[in-house]
Design an enzyme around this catalytic site. Structure first.
Site, PDB file in Angstrom:
ATOM      1  CD  GLU A  63      -3.233   0.977   2.678  1.00  0.00           C
ATOM      2  OE1 GLU A  63      -3.371  -0.260   2.759  1.00  0.00           O
ATOM      3  OE2 GLU A  63      -3.502   2.079   3.206  1.00  0.00           O
ATOM      4  CE  LYS A 111      -6.084  -2.082   5.644  1.00  0.00           C
ATOM      5  NZ  LYS A 111      -5.263  -0.816   4.582  1.00  0.00           N
ATOM      6  CG  ASP A 154       1.252 -16.144  12.015  1.00  0.00           C
ATOM      7  OD1 ASP A 154       0.982 -15.481  11.860  1.00  0.00           O
ATOM      8  OD2 ASP A 154       0.460 -17.100  12.384  1.00  0.00           O
ATOM      9  CG  HIS A 188      -3.187   7.197  -0.420  1.00  0.00           C
ATOM     10  ND1 HIS A 188      -2.981   5.716  -0.222  1.00  0.00           N
ATOM     11  CD2 HIS A 188      -3.946   7.236   0.919  1.00  0.00           C
ATOM     12  CE1 HIS A 188      -3.058   5.354   0.344  1.00  0.00           C
ATOM     13  NE2 HIS A 188      -4.214   6.161   1.213  1.00  0.00           N
TER      14      HIS A 188
HETATM   15  C1  MEV Z   1      -5.918   3.098   5.329  1.00  0.00           C
HETATM   16  O1  MEV Z   1      -5.012   1.674   4.955  1.00  0.00           O
HETATM   17  C2  MEV Z   1      -5.446   2.923   6.706  1.00  0.00           C
HETATM   18  C3  MEV Z   1      -6.554   4.632   6.823  1.00  0.00           C
HETATM   19  O2  MEV Z   1      -8.092   4.054   7.085  1.00  0.00           O
HETATM   20  C4  MEV Z   1      -6.740   4.322   8.618  1.00  0.00           C
HETATM   21  C5  MEV Z   1      -7.401   5.425   9.366  1.00  0.00           C
HETATM   22  O3  MEV Z   1      -8.548   5.790   8.758  1.00  0.00           O
HETATM   23  O4  MEV Z   1      -6.892   5.481  10.519  1.00  0.00           O
HETATM   24  C6  MEV Z   1      -6.479   5.487   7.192  1.00  0.00           C
END
Ligand code: MEV
Length: 435
Positions: free
Chosen positions: A88, A272, A288, A386
């Site tokens: 990513e 995430k 892992d 991005h």
């Molecule tokens: C993207 O991979 C991760 C984010 O969505 C985390 C977040 O929203 O805090 C940018």
């Protein structure tokens, strides 16, 4: 964590603008990588098909991913360059930027529990859970001594059985069950093999003592005896952007953290972001990452409602403070850590000397990655970052050379029009002007 004497700084200003070969040379000099280790990073001498054959079943090929280096990390006064493997865009840049912000406040402070994992043994067909539990408790010394017989090497290195826990579940869809927890210090291993072997070895003894029947014997990925913690302080001034004061950004970040604390829908995305960083280090070091994910999310739901893995607040001086605490079951020996040639080099770059040190580095990376995400979300949004990488990819696809790609991408982002057609036009204009 071990304090080092070397005075190397991970604050590598302009690292991201260097050509790839120069970046590799910088890292090689930093970590003392020899020619062979450098070629491993460049794809030659990496994981071979023959090695892959021994790792999983039905192998037909290999799968490569980018390995980037996060800079600027200062953890407990020690500088680290952090290898991250991830597909990513923006993750490595984001975490390096956040580490720079934390560095302005003295870097990260971290700590970790002893590397104690939990093994679970499920006992069924018991007439009386209470008396079975009492008998096991009375025999605990014998059980722990038996557990220590499984891995004499681990015991000689200071690991071994640490305790027993008994968890009765009188009402389950499969009837009453008693779950035995064996706590086992696995030192520098992730420990799955050691724990599973121990559980299997103890099962017949547990059946003998309880008169019950053992079904599952397996480690728990909710490794809550093996947590790592990281904290940081970011001076409000360091957070000021073109359009927002430092204290406005602090407020935005604290509000973002509160959102993740109260709302599981947001917490999932927030966490995430944390795992973007931690997984990338786990993959780079041959660990892992599914185990890490399972532990992190189960920990985030430990109070019955899924919530944020991090906390962010404003201190009395108006500065931003952050904290993360979560299970981090990772190793520096065993598994792929020493088999995968890239993982070996990644561990050398990191320079960690124990699994506990690796866990602490990963907690700091998780906290930094979260800061990078919510800072961006609370200010310009994440699409800008991005988009610049996306624009570079579009510019390259339109035929831009290495010398042209930055200028074409910048123009596409500024115009907010990141399309192949516009990239081709910009490239034509640039070349016409250059004639
Ligand atoms: C993207 O991979 C991760 C984010 O969505 C985390 C977040 O929203 O805090 C940018």
């Amino acid at each position: 964590m071990t304090q080092r004497t070397e005075r190397r700084s991970s604050r590598l200003s302009g690292f991201y603008q260097q050509p790839l070969a120069d970046r590799l040379a910088t890292v090689a000099a930093w970590a003392g990588l020899d020619e062979a280790e450098q070629s491993v990073l460049q794809g030659a001498g990496g994981l071979s098909l023959a090695q892959a054959e021994h790792m999983i079943e039905n192998v037909v090929g290999l799968y490569a991913l980018p390995l980037g280096i996060a800079t600027n990390f200062l953890i407990n006064g020690v500088d680290y360059l952090i290898p991250m493997v991830i597909e990513e865009p923006s993750v490595v840049a984001g975490v390096s930027y956040a580490a720079k912000l934390a560095r302005a406040g003295g870097g990260f402070s971290t700590s970790a529990d002893e590397p104690v994992m939990i093994g679970q043994i499920q006992v069924l067909d018991l007439d009386d859970l209470e008396s079975a539990a009492q008998r096991l408790w009375a025999a605990r010394e014998r059980l722990l001594a038996e557990a220590d017989c499984c891995d004499r090497t681990l015991v000689s290195l200071g690991g071994g059985a640490r305790g027993l826990e008994l968890r009765p579940f009188p009402h389950t869809p499969a009837g009453p069950m008693l779950v035995v927890h064996v706590l086992f210090d696995v030192r520098d291993a992730m420990g799955a093999n050691a724990i599973n072997t121990t559980c299997e070895r103890l099962a017949p003894l547990i059946e003998e003592i309880t008169g019950g029947r053992v079904n599952l014997r397996i480690l728990s990925n909710l490794a809550d005896r093996r947590k790592a913690t990281a904290t940081c302080l970011v001076p409000a001034d360091a957070l000021a952007t073109g359009g927002m004061s430092g204290s406005q950004v602090v407020r935005g970040i604290v509000e973002a953290a509160a959102f993740a604390q109260v709302d599981p829908y947001r917490a999932a995305t927030h966490n995430k972001g944390v795992m973007n960083g931690m997984d990338a280090v786990a993959i780079a070091t041959g660990n892992d990452w599914r185990a890490l994910e399972a532990g992190a999310h189960a920990w985030a739901a430990r109070e019955g409602r899924y919530t944020s893995l991090t906390e962010w607040w404003e201190d009395e001086m108006g500065n931003l403070r952050g904290r993360i605490e979560l299970p981090v079951a990772v190793g520096i020996v065993g598994g792929a850590t020493r088999v995968h040639p890239v993982a070996r080099v990644a561990l050398k770059i990191l320079g960690v000397r124990t699994a506990s040190e690796l866990a602490q580095v990963m907690a700091a990376v998780g906290l930094a990655q979260n800061l990078a995400a919510i800072r961006a979300l609370a200010t310009e949004g994440i699409q800008r970052g991005h988009m610049s990488l996306h624009a570079r990819q579009i510019a390259l696809a339109a035929g831009a050379s290495e010398a042209e790609v930055n200028e074409v991408a910048r123009r596409l982002v500024d115009e907010g029009q990141i399309t192949a057609a516009r990239a081709a036009e910009v490239l034509r204009e640039l070349r016409e002007r250059g004639r």
